[in-house]
Design a protein around this motif. Structure first.
Motif, short mmCIF file in Angstrom:
data_model
loop_
_atom_site.label_atom_id
_atom_site.label_comp_id
_atom_site.label_asym_id
_atom_site.label_seq_id
_atom_site.Cartn_x
_atom_site.Cartn_y
_atom_site.Cartn_z
N TYR A 170 0.81 -0.89 -0.12
CA TYR A 170 0.08 0.07 0.11
C TYR A 170 0.77 1.09 -0.18
O TYR A 170 1.99 1.32 0.55
N GLY A 171 0.27 2.42 -0.59
CA GLY A 171 1.29 3.64 -0.49
C GLY A 171 2.49 3.39 -0.85
O GLY A 171 2.73 2.88 -2.15
N GLU A 172 3.56 3.74 -0.09
CA GLU A 172 4.93 3.57 -0.45
C GLU A 172 5.50 2.13 -0.47
O GLU A 172 6.52 2.04 -0.96
N TYR A 208 -1.08 0.22 8.53
CA TYR A 208 -2.01 -0.12 7.61
C TYR A 208 -3.35 -0.47 8.35
O TYR A 208 -4.21 0.13 7.93
N TYR A 212 -5.86 2.30 7.25
CA TYR A 212 -6.27 1.91 5.89
C TYR A 212 -7.41 0.65 6.01
O TYR A 212 -8.27 0.69 5.31
#
Lengths: 365, 197
Positions: A170-172, A208, A212
């Motif tokens: 996820y993301g970076e 996370y 998220y």
């Protein structure tokens, strides 16, 4: 023209070197098919060249590993029966003298280069992947969430064991990441597990989960792992855990309640101030139902508005006080927390004549 | 090209009078970090010597047969680094396959060497001083051996001092820096023994 030559030469040199390395990799790292024998009975034909941990995972045998094969947790120990060369410097810090003499190795550091025979606990065959759905997420404190992951199959585990939570990229973060969390639900709940997850600043998995993860999300879990569980003796039990270290202890206590185990048990729960306390009502309720269970929360730095009447001070001091009052009794220690907290607690318990081999703990780094 | 110097003289000079770490202060980071005990120091020393010897030759060929004819001398830094990195990678695989016992000893140190400035320093000295191929080979080996000697000497001293009562302020890097300083002074005694740099 000059620029062109420059680019060509630089590119050419790099390309030639890269080609040499890829060819070398293909030729040198190709060990062909090798035979992997587990516990003398099961054998698999696998491709050589990767680490033992990955090779075993490829055959659906999941050796516990909290760090994901980086050689920093020391959990993936496996007894190797064939001769695979001396112990590597990267393994040394995690092996005891006894383990070294028995050729116990870290499976994430050992490469499979030829036929190999290993021994693992039968329990590891029990370990599998669960495709779960998040059914509830609750805030317990400002930084701890209680998450219930449910799945269709049954899970069999002992109270105190843990699972690995696999978080997708996820993301970076470009790779999926695994972290270990203890079950806080009791083993009688079979269609899912409850985990307590504390937000660690910059933690990949905890961020996370906190930022998220939503209800109805699908997440994979791997488990159960671990040898932190209640031993079958008559000694008094001293539980010490703070924060999300509550998880395995809660599981054990609920399991004791269901099985009607009536041993004397004291649970010392350390926190800074009232905003870090949780499950107070639940613990008080269990205290009423299980006569020999005592819950002792202690605050190290209560705020004035907390109006705190209970125990005060560092958890190690509170434990020290209680044990001194009670005098010398046969006891067992069960600890869950950071390495610093565990070491401090072992010192205090040692002072009260609890030998180190009767102190069981779950260290999270 | 080509200084009329006996390659053997160059080797001794590189190892003693102009020791890579004690006279030129190159490769200090790993020199300090990996000198805590003799076993690892020995492993790293061996790896540095090995890589320095071979990359000197390799970079000599790349420099005089590719960069000079094409007038791309200004690319030397980046090219040398790429060659060193690729070579170390290749070497690691080769050793892993053919000599597991050597790999055990060098294993974790090989990747470290890619970023060791002693290696790049050695290669650059070779270019600056206009050595020929044979001289470069001996120079590379000599520099590496000198580095090896220095780190083993330092590690034995550090191991001895571990048991001693040292003022707490000096424990660790402080004392190590002082030891290195004194070692550098001692190595100064070699100067004049060989009349080259």
């Amino acid at each position: 023209m000059q620029i062109l030559i420059t680019a060509l030469v630089l590119g050419g040199i790099s390309a030639v070197l890269a080609a040499i390395i890829s060819v070398a990799d293909a030729v040198l790292n190709n060990y062909g098919d090798v035979k992997l024998t587990v516990n003398g009975s099961k054998s698999y034909t696998v491709k050589g060249g990767s680490t033992l941990l990955t090779t075993l995972a490829g055959e659906k045998i999941f050796v516990p590993s909290a760090c994901g094969g980086k050689g920093s947790c020391g959990l993936c120990k496996v007894k190797v029966l064939s001769d695979i060369g001396p112990i590597l410097p990267t393994e040394l810090p995690y092996l005891t003298t006894k383990e070294k003499s028995e050729n116990v190795r870290l499976s994430c550091q050992v490469k499979v280069k030829g036929d190999i025979s290993i021994e693992i606990p039968e329990g590891l065959f029990n370990i599998r992947e669960y495709a779960s759905t998040v059914s509830t997420i609750k805030d317990l404190t400002h930084d701890i969430k209680e998450v219930f992951f449910s799945f269709d199959d049954d899970i069999n585990f002992r109270a105190g064991q843990y699972v690995q939570l696999i978080v997708p990229p996820y993301g970076e973060i470009k790779e999926s990441t695994m972290r270990a969390y203890s079950m806080s639900s009791q083993p009688s709940i079979k269609n899912g597990v409850e985990l307590l997850i504390r937000l660690v600043p910059n933690g990949i998995v905890t961020t996370y989960v906190h930022k998220y993860l939503k209800e109805k999300d699908e997440v994979r879990l791997l488990g159960p792992f671990g040898d932190f569980f209640l031993r079958n003796t008559d000694a008094d039990i001293i539980f010490i855990a703070g924060g999300s270290g509550m998880a395995p202890i809660k599981s054990i206590i609920l399991d004791m309640k269901e099985k009607g185990i009536k041993r004397n048990a004291y649970y010392f729960f350390g926190a800074r101030s009232k905003k870090d306390l949780f499950y107070l009502d639940l613990m008080r309720e269990i205290e009423k139902e299980v006569p020999n269970f005592h819950f002792i929360p202690a605050l190290s730095s209560p705020l004035p508005e907390d109006n705190w009447q209970g125990e005060f001070g560092l958890i190690t001091d509170v434990v020290d006080r209680y044990l001194t009052e009670q005098g010398e009794i046969e006891r067992e220690g069960y600890l869950c927390g950071s390495p610093g907290m565990i070491n401090a607690c072992i010192t205090v318990l040692g002072k009260h004549k609890i030998p180190e081999n009767r102190i069981y703990f779950d260290k999270f780094g | 090209m080509g200084v009329p110097l006996n390659p053997f003289v160059i080797m001794v000079a590189a190892a003693l009078t102009s020791n890579m770490v004690l006279s030129n202060f190159l490769g200090m980071c790993s020199f300090i970090a990996v000198s805590k005990d003799i076993k690892t120091a020995n492993g790293l020393g061996m790896a540095v010597t090995f890589v320095l010897t071979l990359t000197s030759v390799l970079n000599y060929l790349v420099y005089y047969y590719i960069l000079v004819p094409l007038e791309l001398v200004y690319l030397r830094y980046i090219v040398f680094i790429i060659v060193i990195a690729a070579f170390v990678q290749f070497l690691e695989m080769l050793i892993d396959r053919f000599s597991p016992s050597l790999y055990m000893n060098l294993g974790i140190f090989l990747p470290l060497i890619t970023v060791n400035c002693a290696i790049l320093g050695g290669v650059l000295f070779m270019i600056i001083r206009d050595y020929n191929l044979m001289q470069s080979l001996f120079f590379g080996f000599g520099s590496g051996a000198g580095w090896w000697l220095a780190i083993v000497a330092l590690s034995t001293m550090r191991m001895r001092l571990r048991e001693k009562d040292i003022p707490p302020q000096l424990v660790g890097p402080g004392l190590t820096m002082i030891i290195i300083g004194i070692m550098a002074l001692a190595f100064l005694g070699f100067s004049g023994m060989v009349p080259v740099q």
